[in-house]
Design a protein around this motif. Structure first.
Motif, PDB file in Angstrom:
ATOM      1  N   SER A 121       4.056   7.417  -0.753  1.00 47.76           N
ATOM      2  CA  SER A 121       5.388   7.061  -0.268  1.00 47.76           C
ATOM      3  C   SER A 121       5.337   5.819   0.603  1.00 47.76           C
ATOM      4  O   SER A 121       6.215   4.946   0.508  1.00 47.76           O
ATOM      5  CB  SER A 121       5.981   8.223   0.518  1.00 47.76           C
ATOM      6  OG  SER A 121       6.005   9.378  -0.264  1.00 47.76           O
ATOM      7  N   ILE A 135       5.123   2.888  -1.599  1.00 48.78           N
ATOM      8  CA  ILE A 135       6.403   2.583  -2.246  1.00 48.78           C
ATOM      9  C   ILE A 135       7.290   1.793  -1.302  1.00 48.78           C
ATOM     10  O   ILE A 135       7.919   0.798  -1.685  1.00 48.78           O
ATOM     11  CB  ILE A 135       7.090   3.884  -2.680  1.00 48.78           C
ATOM     12  CG1 ILE A 135       6.466   4.374  -3.964  1.00 48.78           C
ATOM     13  CG2 ILE A 135       8.577   3.687  -2.867  1.00 48.78           C
ATOM     14  CD1 ILE A 135       6.906   5.736  -4.329  1.00 48.78           C
ATOM     15  N   VAL A 136       7.327   2.230  -0.028  1.00 52.22           N
ATOM     16  CA  VAL A 136       8.140   1.503   0.942  1.00 52.22           C
ATOM     17  C   VAL A 136       7.624   0.077   1.111  1.00 52.22           C
ATOM     18  O   VAL A 136       8.396  -0.853   1.338  1.00 52.22           O
ATOM     19  CB  VAL A 136       8.161   2.262   2.282  1.00 52.22           C
ATOM     20  CG1 VAL A 136       8.954   1.503   3.323  1.00 52.22           C
ATOM     21  CG2 VAL A 136       8.758   3.638   2.089  1.00 52.22           C
ATOM     22  N   ASP A 195       6.653  -1.728  -1.228  1.00 50.71           N
ATOM     23  CA  ASP A 195       6.942  -2.453  -2.473  1.00 50.71           C
ATOM     24  C   ASP A 195       5.778  -2.497  -3.439  1.00 50.71           C
ATOM     25  O   ASP A 195       5.796  -3.299  -4.362  1.00 50.71           O
ATOM     26  CB  ASP A 195       7.375  -3.895  -2.199  1.00 50.71           C
ATOM     27  CG  ASP A 195       8.877  -4.011  -2.246  1.00 50.71           C
ATOM     28  OD1 ASP A 195       9.518  -2.954  -2.379  1.00 50.71           O
ATOM     29  OD2 ASP A 195       9.396  -5.120  -2.163  1.00 50.71           O
TER      30      ASP A 195
END
Lengths: 92, 189
Positions: B42, B45-46, B48
Protein backbone atom coordinates in the motif's frame (compact mmCIF):
# COMPACT_ATOMS: atom_id res chain seq x y z
CA UNK A 1 -15.78 12.03 -0.81
CA UNK A 2 -12.87 9.76 -1.69
CA UNK A 3 -10.78 11.50 0.95
CA UNK A 4 -13.37 10.53 3.56
CA UNK A 5 -13.30 6.96 2.26
CA UNK A 6 -9.49 6.87 2.51
CA UNK A 7 -9.65 8.25 6.05
CA UNK A 8 -12.12 5.62 7.19
CA UNK A 9 -10.05 2.86 5.56
CA UNK A 10 -7.00 4.10 7.46
CA UNK A 11 -8.92 4.05 10.74
CA UNK A 12 -10.07 0.51 9.98
CA UNK A 13 -6.45 -0.47 9.20
CA UNK A 14 -5.29 0.80 12.60
CA UNK A 15 -8.03 -1.18 14.37
CA UNK A 16 -7.27 -4.38 12.44
CA UNK A 17 -3.51 -4.10 12.98
CA UNK A 18 -4.22 -3.75 16.69
CA UNK A 19 -6.24 -6.97 16.55
CA UNK A 20 -3.49 -8.73 14.59
CA UNK A 21 -0.91 -7.82 17.23
CA UNK A 22 -3.05 -8.45 20.28
CA UNK A 23 -5.19 -11.32 18.98
CA UNK A 24 -5.50 -13.94 21.69
CA UNK A 25 -5.85 -16.84 19.24
CA UNK A 26 -4.22 -17.52 15.92
CA UNK A 27 -7.54 -17.28 14.10
CA UNK A 28 -7.90 -13.64 15.16
CA UNK A 29 -4.56 -13.00 13.47
CA UNK A 30 -5.47 -14.93 10.32
CA UNK A 31 -8.76 -13.06 10.08
CA UNK A 32 -6.95 -9.78 10.69
CA UNK A 33 -4.47 -10.63 7.94
CA UNK A 34 -7.29 -11.38 5.54
CA UNK A 35 -9.04 -8.12 6.49
CA UNK A 36 -5.85 -6.16 5.93
CA UNK A 37 -5.61 -7.66 2.45
CA UNK A 38 -9.18 -6.55 1.77
CA UNK A 39 -8.47 -3.10 3.19
CA UNK A 40 -5.36 -2.85 1.00
CA UNK A 41 -7.56 -3.49 -2.05
CA UNK A 42 -10.03 -0.83 -0.87
CA UNK A 43 -7.20 1.61 -0.22
CA UNK A 44 -5.80 0.91 -3.68
CA UNK A 45 -9.18 1.64 -5.27
CA UNK A 46 -9.87 4.75 -3.19
CA UNK A 47 -6.39 6.22 -3.72
CA UNK A 48 -6.72 5.41 -7.42
CA UNK A 49 -9.93 7.43 -7.68
CA UNK A 50 -8.54 10.13 -5.40
CA UNK A 51 -5.56 10.72 -7.67
CA UNK A 52 -7.60 10.33 -10.84
CA UNK A 53 -6.32 6.94 -11.97
CA UNK A 54 -9.14 4.41 -11.71
CA UNK A 55 -7.13 1.96 -13.87
CA UNK A 56 -5.62 0.69 -10.62
CA UNK A 57 -8.81 -1.25 -10.02
CA UNK A 58 -7.43 -4.10 -12.17
CA UNK A 59 -4.54 -4.55 -9.75
CA UNK A 60 -7.07 -4.97 -6.96
CA UNK A 61 -8.25 -8.20 -8.59
CA UNK A 62 -4.72 -9.62 -8.40
CA UNK A 63 -4.48 -8.55 -4.76
CA UNK A 64 -7.72 -10.40 -4.05
CA UNK A 65 -6.32 -13.60 -5.57
CA UNK A 66 -3.08 -13.30 -3.58
CA UNK A 67 -5.02 -12.68 -0.38
CA UNK A 68 -7.04 -15.83 -0.99
CA UNK A 69 -3.91 -17.90 -1.65
CA UNK A 70 -2.09 -16.86 1.52
CA UNK A 71 -5.18 -17.28 3.73
CA UNK A 72 -5.90 -20.70 2.24
CA UNK A 73 -2.26 -21.76 2.70
CA UNK A 74 -2.27 -20.71 6.36
CA UNK A 75 -5.56 -22.44 7.11
CA UNK A 76 -4.57 -25.62 5.26
CA UNK A 77 -1.32 -25.73 7.15
CA UNK A 78 -3.15 -25.25 10.42
CA UNK A 79 -5.65 -28.02 9.64
CA UNK A 80 -3.24 -30.63 8.28
CA UNK A 81 0.19 -29.47 9.47
CA UNK A 82 1.46 -29.89 5.91
CA UNK A 83 1.04 -27.90 2.73
CA UNK A 84 1.34 -30.96 0.48
CA UNK A 85 -1.60 -32.71 2.13
CA UNK A 86 -4.19 -33.95 -0.36
CA UNK A 87 -7.04 -32.62 1.75
CA UNK A 88 -8.82 -35.88 2.46
CA UNK A 89 -9.70 -36.54 6.05
CA UNK A 90 -8.37 -39.76 7.47
CA UNK A 91 -11.03 -41.86 9.19
CA UNK A 92 -9.60 -43.40 12.34
CA UNK B 1 -3.76 13.74 2.10
CA UNK B 2 -0.96 11.68 0.59
CA UNK B 3 1.33 12.64 3.46
CA UNK B 4 -1.32 11.56 5.98
CA UNK B 5 -1.74 8.16 4.29
CA UNK B 6 2.03 7.70 4.30
CA UNK B 7 2.34 8.65 7.97
CA UNK B 8 -0.39 6.20 9.03
CA UNK B 9 0.93 3.34 6.88
CA UNK B 10 4.58 3.79 7.89
CA UNK B 11 3.62 4.01 11.58
CA UNK B 12 1.66 0.77 11.21
CA UNK B 13 4.70 -0.82 9.53
CA UNK B 14 6.90 0.15 12.48
CA UNK B 15 4.31 -1.16 14.94
CA UNK B 16 4.07 -4.49 13.06
CA UNK B 17 7.87 -4.79 13.01
CA UNK B 18 8.09 -4.31 16.78
CA UNK B 19 5.26 -6.82 17.17
CA UNK B 20 7.16 -9.39 15.07
CA UNK B 21 10.26 -8.84 17.22
CA UNK B 22 8.43 -9.62 20.46
CA UNK B 23 6.27 -12.43 19.09
CA UNK B 24 7.48 -15.92 20.08
CA UNK B 25 4.85 -17.93 18.19
CA UNK B 26 6.32 -18.37 14.71
CA UNK B 27 2.91 -19.10 13.18
CA UNK B 28 1.77 -15.65 14.25
CA UNK B 29 5.02 -14.22 12.89
CA UNK B 30 4.18 -15.65 9.44
CA UNK B 31 0.75 -14.00 9.54
CA UNK B 32 2.27 -10.71 10.70
CA UNK B 33 4.88 -10.86 7.92
CA UNK B 34 2.06 -11.23 5.38
CA UNK B 35 0.34 -8.20 6.91
CA UNK B 36 3.63 -6.29 6.70
CA UNK B 37 3.86 -7.07 2.98
CA UNK B 38 0.33 -5.87 2.26
CA UNK B 39 0.96 -2.62 4.16
CA UNK B 40 4.26 -2.15 2.32
CA UNK B 41 2.48 -2.71 -0.99
CA UNK B 42 0.00 0.00 0.00
CA UNK B 43 2.88 2.38 0.77
CA UNK B 44 4.37 1.67 -2.67
CA UNK B 45 1.00 2.34 -4.30
CA UNK B 46 0.78 5.71 -2.59
CA UNK B 47 4.32 6.39 -3.85
CA UNK B 48 3.06 5.75 -7.44
CA UNK B 49 5.11 2.56 -7.91
CA UNK B 50 2.23 0.26 -8.78
CA UNK B 51 4.41 -2.37 -10.46
CA UNK B 52 6.73 -2.62 -7.46
CA UNK B 53 3.68 -2.83 -5.20
CA UNK B 54 2.40 -5.71 -7.28
CA UNK B 55 5.71 -7.55 -6.90
CA UNK B 56 5.77 -6.87 -3.17
CA UNK B 57 2.24 -8.22 -2.73
CA UNK B 58 2.80 -11.35 -4.81
CA UNK B 59 6.24 -12.21 -3.45
CA UNK B 60 5.86 -10.93 0.10
CA UNK B 61 2.26 -11.79 0.91
CA UNK B 62 1.74 -14.71 -1.45
CA UNK B 63 4.87 -16.74 -2.10
CA UNK B 64 6.87 -16.10 1.06
CA UNK B 65 3.89 -16.89 3.29
CA UNK B 66 3.69 -20.30 1.62
CA UNK B 67 7.48 -20.79 1.79
CA UNK B 68 7.61 -19.79 5.46
CA UNK B 69 4.78 -22.20 6.24
CA UNK B 70 6.73 -24.93 4.47
CA UNK B 71 9.66 -24.08 6.75
CA UNK B 72 7.40 -24.25 9.80
CA UNK B 73 6.55 -27.80 8.76
CA UNK B 74 10.21 -28.71 9.39
CA UNK B 75 10.80 -26.78 12.62
CA UNK B 76 8.73 -26.19 15.72
CA UNK B 77 6.39 -23.24 15.90
CA UNK B 78 7.65 -21.80 19.20
CA UNK B 79 10.81 -19.70 19.20
CA UNK B 80 13.00 -20.23 22.25
CA UNK B 81 14.49 -17.05 23.75
CA UNK B 82 18.13 -16.58 22.84
CA UNK B 83 20.69 -16.95 25.58
CA UNK B 84 23.06 -14.40 24.12
CA UNK B 85 22.61 -10.70 24.72
CA UNK B 86 20.95 -8.72 21.92
CA UNK B 87 23.07 -5.65 22.62
CA UNK B 88 25.64 -5.96 19.81
CA UNK B 89 23.10 -6.77 17.03
CA UNK B 90 20.99 -3.87 18.30
CA UNK B 91 23.98 -1.51 18.11
CA UNK B 92 24.86 -2.71 14.59
CA UNK B 93 21.24 -2.24 13.44
CA UNK B 94 20.98 1.24 14.97
CA UNK B 95 24.32 2.29 13.48
CA UNK B 96 23.31 1.01 10.02
CA UNK B 97 19.97 2.79 10.25
CA UNK B 98 21.64 6.01 11.33
CA UNK B 99 24.11 5.76 8.42
CA UNK B 100 21.22 5.26 5.97
CA UNK B 101 19.33 8.27 7.38
CA UNK B 102 22.54 10.29 7.20
CA UNK B 103 22.92 9.21 3.55
CA UNK B 104 19.51 10.65 2.64
CA UNK B 105 20.56 14.16 3.74
CA UNK B 106 22.58 14.75 0.58
CA UNK B 107 19.80 13.63 -1.76
CA UNK B 108 17.76 16.10 -3.76
CA UNK B 109 14.18 16.70 -2.55
CA UNK B 110 11.80 13.76 -2.99
CA UNK B 111 9.54 13.73 -6.04
CA UNK B 112 10.72 16.89 -7.80
CA UNK B 113 10.75 16.78 -11.59
CA UNK B 114 14.17 18.40 -12.07
CA UNK B 115 16.17 15.79 -10.17
CA UNK B 116 19.34 14.61 -11.87
CA UNK B 117 17.85 11.17 -12.52
CA UNK B 118 15.06 12.68 -14.61
CA UNK B 119 17.46 14.79 -16.65
CA UNK B 120 19.99 12.17 -17.71
CA UNK B 121 18.55 9.80 -20.35
CA UNK B 122 14.86 9.67 -19.47
CA UNK B 123 13.79 12.51 -21.85
CA UNK B 124 15.54 10.77 -24.75
CA UNK B 125 13.86 7.44 -23.93
CA UNK B 126 10.45 9.10 -23.71
CA UNK B 127 10.91 10.95 -26.97
CA UNK B 128 12.58 8.33 -29.15
CA UNK B 129 11.72 4.89 -27.79
CA UNK B 130 8.72 4.28 -30.05
CA UNK B 131 10.66 5.44 -33.11
CA UNK B 132 13.80 3.44 -32.27
CA UNK B 133 12.41 0.20 -30.85
CA UNK B 134 8.84 0.06 -32.21
CA UNK B 135 7.62 -0.98 -28.73
CA UNK B 136 4.58 1.03 -27.63
CA UNK B 137 5.36 0.69 -23.90
CA UNK B 138 8.29 2.82 -22.75
CA UNK B 139 8.94 0.75 -19.61
CA UNK B 140 9.19 -2.44 -21.66
CA UNK B 141 11.46 -0.89 -24.26
CA UNK B 142 13.74 0.54 -21.55
CA UNK B 143 14.03 -2.76 -19.69
CA UNK B 144 14.32 -5.08 -22.66
CA UNK B 145 16.13 -2.88 -25.18
CA UNK B 146 18.11 0.08 -23.75
CA UNK B 147 19.01 -1.87 -20.62
CA UNK B 148 18.98 -5.30 -22.24
CA UNK B 149 22.37 -6.40 -20.90
CA UNK B 150 21.37 -5.31 -17.41
CA UNK B 151 18.18 -7.38 -17.58
CA UNK B 152 20.15 -10.32 -19.00
CA UNK B 153 22.46 -10.16 -15.97
CA UNK B 154 19.51 -10.08 -13.56
CA UNK B 155 17.90 -13.05 -15.26
CA UNK B 156 21.20 -14.96 -15.03
CA UNK B 157 21.37 -14.29 -11.29
CA UNK B 158 17.80 -15.50 -10.74
CA UNK B 159 18.41 -18.55 -12.92
CA UNK B 160 21.53 -19.43 -10.92
CA UNK B 161 19.63 -19.04 -7.65
CA UNK B 162 16.88 -21.30 -8.95
CA UNK B 163 19.40 -23.99 -9.93
CA UNK B 164 21.01 -23.75 -6.49
CA UNK B 165 17.67 -24.21 -4.74
CA UNK B 166 16.80 -27.16 -6.98
CA UNK B 167 20.16 -28.82 -6.20
CA UNK B 168 19.61 -28.35 -2.45
CA UNK B 169 16.09 -29.80 -2.61
CA UNK B 170 17.24 -32.73 -4.71
CA UNK B 171 19.95 -33.61 -2.18
CA UNK B 172 17.35 -33.52 0.54
CA UNK B 173 14.86 -35.77 -1.23
CA UNK B 174 17.40 -38.59 -1.60
CA UNK B 175 17.31 -39.28 2.14
CA UNK B 176 13.79 -37.94 2.47
CA UNK B 177 12.10 -40.88 4.17
CA UNK B 178 14.09 -40.60 7.38
CA UNK B 179 13.52 -36.87 7.56
CA UNK B 180 9.77 -37.40 7.09
CA UNK B 181 9.58 -39.82 9.97
CA UNK B 182 11.54 -37.46 12.19
CA UNK B 183 9.27 -34.53 11.50
CA UNK B 184 6.17 -36.64 12.19
CA UNK B 185 7.50 -37.56 15.62
CA UNK B 186 8.88 -34.13 16.42
CA UNK B 187 5.95 -32.02 15.35
CA UNK B 188 3.60 -30.80 18.05
CA UNK B 189 -0.11 -30.94 17.34
Amino acid sequence: MFAAAVLSILVALVLVVFRALKGPTLFDRVLAGNSIGTLAILLLAAVGFLTGRPEWLDIGITYGLLNLISTLAILKFFRHGDLAHDGEEKTP
Amino acid sequence: MEALINIVLLTLLAVITVGIMFQRNLFAVVVLAGIYSFLMASVLIVLDAVDVAMTEASVGAGVSTVVLLGTLHLVRTIEYPSKRSALIPMLVAVATGAALVWGTIGLSPFGTADNAIHKHVAPKYLADSVKETLVPNVVTSTLADYRGYDTLGETTVIFTAGIGVLLLLKGRRRRGHIADEDSKVGRTA
